[in-house]
Design a protein around this motif. Sequence first.
Motif, PDB file in Angstrom:
ATOM      1  N   LEU A  50      -8.005 -29.552 -13.293  1.00 12.45           N
ATOM      2  CA  LEU A  50      -9.265 -29.055 -12.738  1.00 12.45           C
ATOM      3  C   LEU A  50      -9.103 -28.692 -11.262  1.00 12.45           C
ATOM      4  CD1 LEU A  50     -11.884 -31.377 -14.474  1.00 12.45           C
ATOM      5  CD2 LEU A  50     -11.271 -29.038 -15.045  1.00 12.45           C
ATOM      6  N   ASN A  53      -7.460 -25.018 -10.807  1.00  5.75           N
ATOM      7  CA  ASN A  53      -8.341 -23.884 -11.063  1.00  5.75           C
ATOM      8  C   ASN A  53      -9.551 -23.914 -10.121  1.00  5.75           C
ATOM      9  OD1 ASN A  53     -10.990 -23.240 -12.816  1.00  5.75           O
ATOM     10  ND2 ASN A  53      -9.413 -21.796 -13.419  1.00  5.75           N
ATOM     11  N   ILE A  55     -11.945 -26.147  -9.837  1.00  8.56           N
ATOM     12  CA  ILE A  55     -13.186 -26.788 -10.273  1.00  8.56           C
ATOM     13  C   ILE A  55     -13.422 -28.025  -9.409  1.00  8.56           C
ATOM     14  CG2 ILE A  55     -14.338 -27.993 -12.170  1.00  8.56           C
ATOM     15  CD1 ILE A  55     -14.065 -25.173 -12.928  1.00  8.56           C
ATOM     16  N   ARG A  78     -13.020 -17.428  -6.656  1.00 14.54           N
ATOM     17  CA  ARG A  78     -13.010 -16.323  -7.610  1.00 14.54           C
ATOM     18  C   ARG A  78     -11.589 -15.807  -7.794  1.00 14.54           C
ATOM     19  NH1 ARG A  78     -16.432 -11.844  -9.227  1.00 14.54           N
ATOM     20  NH2 ARG A  78     -15.009 -10.086  -9.043  1.00 14.54           N
ATOM     21  N   ARG A  81      -9.482 -18.449  -9.687  1.00 11.98           N
ATOM     22  CA  ARG A  81      -9.829 -18.543 -11.108  1.00 11.98           C
ATOM     23  C   ARG A  81      -9.467 -17.271 -11.870  1.00 11.98           C
ATOM     24  NH1 ARG A  81     -15.464 -21.426  -9.608  1.00 11.98           N
ATOM     25  NH2 ARG A  81     -14.511 -23.405  -9.047  1.00 11.98           N
ATOM     26  N   THR A  82      -9.303 -16.167 -11.135  1.00 11.80           N
ATOM     27  CA  THR A  82      -8.849 -14.940 -11.768  1.00 11.80           C
ATOM     28  C   THR A  82      -7.367 -15.045 -12.101  1.00 11.80           C
ATOM     29  OG1 THR A  82     -10.464 -13.754 -10.471  1.00 11.80           O
ATOM     30  CG2 THR A  82      -8.734 -12.446 -11.471  1.00 11.80           C
ATOM     31  N   ILE A  86      -7.712 -21.785 -17.521  1.00 10.71           N
ATOM     32  CA  ILE A  86      -7.541 -23.043 -18.249  1.00 10.71           C
ATOM     33  C   ILE A  86      -8.075 -22.895 -19.664  1.00 10.71           C
ATOM     34  CG2 ILE A  86      -8.110 -25.499 -18.397  1.00 10.71           C
ATOM     35  CD1 ILE A  86      -8.509 -25.682 -15.560  1.00 10.71           C
ATOM     36  N   SER A 105     -15.462 -11.594 -24.274  1.00 12.21           N
ATOM     37  CA  SER A 105     -15.785 -10.602 -23.248  1.00 12.21           C
ATOM     38  C   SER A 105     -16.390 -11.234 -21.994  1.00 12.21           C
ATOM     39  CB  SER A 105     -16.757  -9.566 -23.816  1.00 12.21           C
ATOM     40  OG  SER A 105     -18.001 -10.160 -24.102  1.00 12.21           O
ATOM     41  N   PHE A 106     -16.789 -12.493 -22.074  1.00 12.40           N
ATOM     42  CA  PHE A 106     -17.471 -13.147 -20.937  1.00 12.40           C
ATOM     43  C   PHE A 106     -16.607 -13.181 -19.672  1.00 12.40           C
ATOM     44  CE2 PHE A 106     -18.152 -17.215 -18.666  1.00 12.40           C
ATOM     45  CZ  PHE A 106     -19.435 -16.989 -18.188  1.00 12.40           C
ATOM     46  N   LEU A 109     -15.811  -9.678 -18.069  1.00 14.12           N
ATOM     47  CA  LEU A 109     -17.024  -9.097 -17.473  1.00 14.12           C
ATOM     48  C   LEU A 109     -17.325  -9.756 -16.129  1.00 14.12           C
ATOM     49  CD1 LEU A 109     -19.482  -8.465 -20.431  1.00 14.12           C
ATOM     50  CD2 LEU A 109     -18.660  -6.792 -18.805  1.00 14.12           C
ATOM     51  N   ASN A 110     -16.992 -11.064 -16.027  1.00 10.20           N
ATOM     52  CA  ASN A 110     -17.206 -11.762 -14.756  1.00 10.20           C
ATOM     53  C   ASN A 110     -16.270 -11.242 -13.661  1.00 10.20           C
ATOM     54  OD1 ASN A 110     -19.235 -13.351 -15.665  1.00 10.20           O
ATOM     55  ND2 ASN A 110     -17.928 -15.093 -16.174  1.00 10.20           N
ATOM     56  N   LEU A 111     -15.179 -10.584 -14.066  1.00 14.79           N
ATOM     57  CA  LEU A 111     -14.261 -10.031 -13.076  1.00 14.79           C
ATOM     58  C   LEU A 111     -14.785  -8.703 -12.538  1.00 14.79           C
ATOM     59  CD1 LEU A 111     -10.822 -10.695 -14.807  1.00 14.79           C
ATOM     60  CD2 LEU A 111     -12.094 -12.138 -13.236  1.00 14.79           C
ATOM     61  N   VAL A 118     -13.072  -3.822 -20.409  1.00 15.16           N
ATOM     62  CA  VAL A 118     -13.319  -5.137 -21.013  1.00 15.16           C
ATOM     63  C   VAL A 118     -13.034  -5.076 -22.506  1.00 15.16           C
ATOM     64  CG1 VAL A 118     -15.097  -6.832 -21.556  1.00 15.16           C
ATOM     65  CG2 VAL A 118     -14.988  -5.855 -19.274  1.00 15.16           C
ATOM     66  N   ASP A 154     -10.027 -16.073 -24.996  1.00 17.56           N
ATOM     67  CA  ASP A 154     -10.974 -16.157 -23.869  1.00 17.56           C
ATOM     68  C   ASP A 154     -10.269 -15.975 -22.533  1.00 17.56           C
ATOM     69  OD1 ASP A 154     -13.299 -16.689 -25.128  1.00 17.56           O
ATOM     70  OD2 ASP A 154     -13.386 -18.812 -24.646  1.00 17.56           O
ATOM     71  N   MET A 158      -8.750 -12.410 -19.471  1.00 16.97           N
ATOM     72  CA  MET A 158      -8.898 -12.365 -18.010  1.00 16.97           C
ATOM     73  C   MET A 158      -7.568 -12.033 -17.333  1.00 16.97           C
ATOM     74  SD  MET A 158     -11.450 -15.616 -17.428  1.00 16.97           S
ATOM     75  CE  MET A 158     -11.896 -15.221 -15.735  1.00 16.97           C
TER      76      MET A 158
ATOM     77  N   ARG B 218     -14.173 -19.877 -15.800  1.00 16.59           N
ATOM     78  CA  ARG B 218     -14.052 -18.449 -16.107  1.00 16.59           C
ATOM     79  C   ARG B 218     -14.953 -17.625 -15.187  1.00 16.59           C
ATOM     80  NH1 ARG B 218     -14.770 -17.021 -22.130  1.00 16.59           N
ATOM     81  NH2 ARG B 218     -15.806 -18.997 -22.477  1.00 16.59           N
ATOM     82  N   ASN B 219     -15.147 -18.111 -13.969  1.00 13.31           N
ATOM     83  CA  ASN B 219     -15.880 -17.350 -12.948  1.00 13.31           C
ATOM     84  C   ASN B 219     -17.357 -17.159 -13.242  1.00 13.31           C
ATOM     85  OD1 ASN B 219     -14.305 -16.803 -10.709  1.00 13.31           O
ATOM     86  ND2 ASN B 219     -13.163 -15.224 -11.790  1.00 13.31           N
ATOM     87  N   ARG B 225     -23.029 -12.718 -19.017  1.00 11.91           N
ATOM     88  CA  ARG B 225     -22.989 -11.330 -19.480  1.00 11.91           C
ATOM     89  C   ARG B 225     -21.885 -11.194 -20.507  1.00 11.91           C
ATOM     90  NH1 ARG B 225     -21.578  -8.089 -14.821  1.00 11.91           N
ATOM     91  NH2 ARG B 225     -20.589 -10.054 -14.289  1.00 11.91           N
TER      92      ARG B 225
END
Lengths: 296, 254
Positions: A50, A53, A55, A78, A81-82, A86, A105-106, A109-111, A118, A154, A158, B218-219, B225
């Motif tokens: 943790l 990454n 956290i 950011r 974590r990119t 984990i 896709s979550f 999309l956050n990137l 995506v 998942d 990314m 995961r950001n 979204r």
Amino acid sequence: MAAFILETEAVEYVYPDGTQALRKIDMAVAKGQKVAILGSNGAGKSTLFLHLNGILRPAGGKIRYDGREVVYNAAGLRELRTRVGIVFQDPDSQLFSASVLQEISFGPLNLGLEKREVKERVLKAMSETEIEDLADKPTHMLSFGQKKRVAIADILAMMPEVIIFDEPTAWLDPRHAREFMQLLDHLAAAGRTIIISTHDVDIAYAWADNILIMNHGQIVASGVPTEVFRHPDSIIAADLALPWLVEMHGELMRRDWLRPDAPLPRSKEALFASLGGHDKGKITAGTTGTVLRVLP
Amino acid sequence: MFDLDTYAYTNRWIKIHPLEKFVFALATMLVCLISPSVVVVGAVLLLMTVASTKGAGTPVGQFFRFMMIPFSFILTGVLTIAFSVSHDPGGFLFGFTFGSITVGASQANLMKAGFIFFKSLGAVSCLYFLSLTTPVLEVISVLRKLKAPSLFLELMGLVYRFIFVLMDTTALIRMSQTSRLGYVSAKNTFRSLSQLISSLFVRSFHRAGELATALTARNYTGEIRTLEKEYPVSKRNYAVILGIELGLLLLNFT
């Protein structure tokens, strides 16, 4: 480029209830390496992950990514974590969506990527984890092994440089565990750095380039597999067992059934090959107990 | 309930655009509710039964079993309309007299109750059609297109996902309790059940914490979204829906 992609320097962490989870952790992971962190339950493996990454923030010490110290603000985290993903142990706590497509896709999309890209990444991650046929299935109708693969997709979507797996083979049967480790090899072959935690010493011994052994929040031994296990004391003290290959090798050496210069084998095939005697042909199914017949 | 979910994922009309199914179900329901004619209500019931069974492929017996679930609710609901209390026993078809008060049903009220009963059943059949042909997430994506608040929709999605996790956990705890004679007597049952509920509560909190960690990794920054599945839009389907609804409305004048 820095020599190590991920480094920790004297990292300390204390949980709010006062438990000292990490004590002066020093570790360095080279780019493209396969690293296994071995330790019994509660040794601090997950807590360490943790931190890698972002956290958790270390109470003391430093974490460096690609030579640069991690910055604990929105942009810095950011970025971290990119690059470091984990895969959690229990897919049921990682998968938040009832749709496999939405789930994967979550992350991308956050990137802040465009929808088209995506979509491409999702499809690629699904093909790498061989779950294309699950696209239209709801998450709750998947088997445990399938959920586990979705959990990896998942993170793959990314496209991180480092992927961390918390107990990847826990609750998997031997066949699925073996397939899983093959998938990890495949991911590593594509140039990614892979870090896993486990208490399965046989898997770690056969798979890893580098092994770290944790006990009570400390790293008590580290090095290449064939070196780490030459000092059984630290292994036993960490409530772990020796890999069966190492024990077998030691026992065969003690009985002079192996040449004294025989190297420590990394697979059972290598061990069998280093044995003397002559091959009497294939051992048929159901007679695996007769394996000792090939001994002189 | 879980059968309903399974049918929603395996029905023959899964590839049809969810918005089309949504519009069909809600427009038909609206027509059913505003129509004064019992013929229309009957036609809606028939239409939805045929669409769900012959069309989408739900077994007929299963469809009727689903329809039986709200049956008793609706029945108790309309009983209060059918029966009224009066000091005058005249005008009731039948009734019970208690002193000076009579509880009874007049013909007009009975007709009214029967009509409302069938109307409710018709409306329910429209909702069943939607549930049997459209998975929950697709309904959510339709609601998103209709600009429902995203916080509400995120919650819907998470609740839906974790119903199944919670059910699995419940089954495991229950099994382990049963294996230790947790449910052999009424007293044991009460105790085991209370412990089951409290440990589910604690575990839900753990799950929520773990989920938040995994999302943050995961950001996640406060908004979920995701990509949504794309369906081909069919003008023909909309034309068919329009035709059916107009036809149903015209039935009022027969």
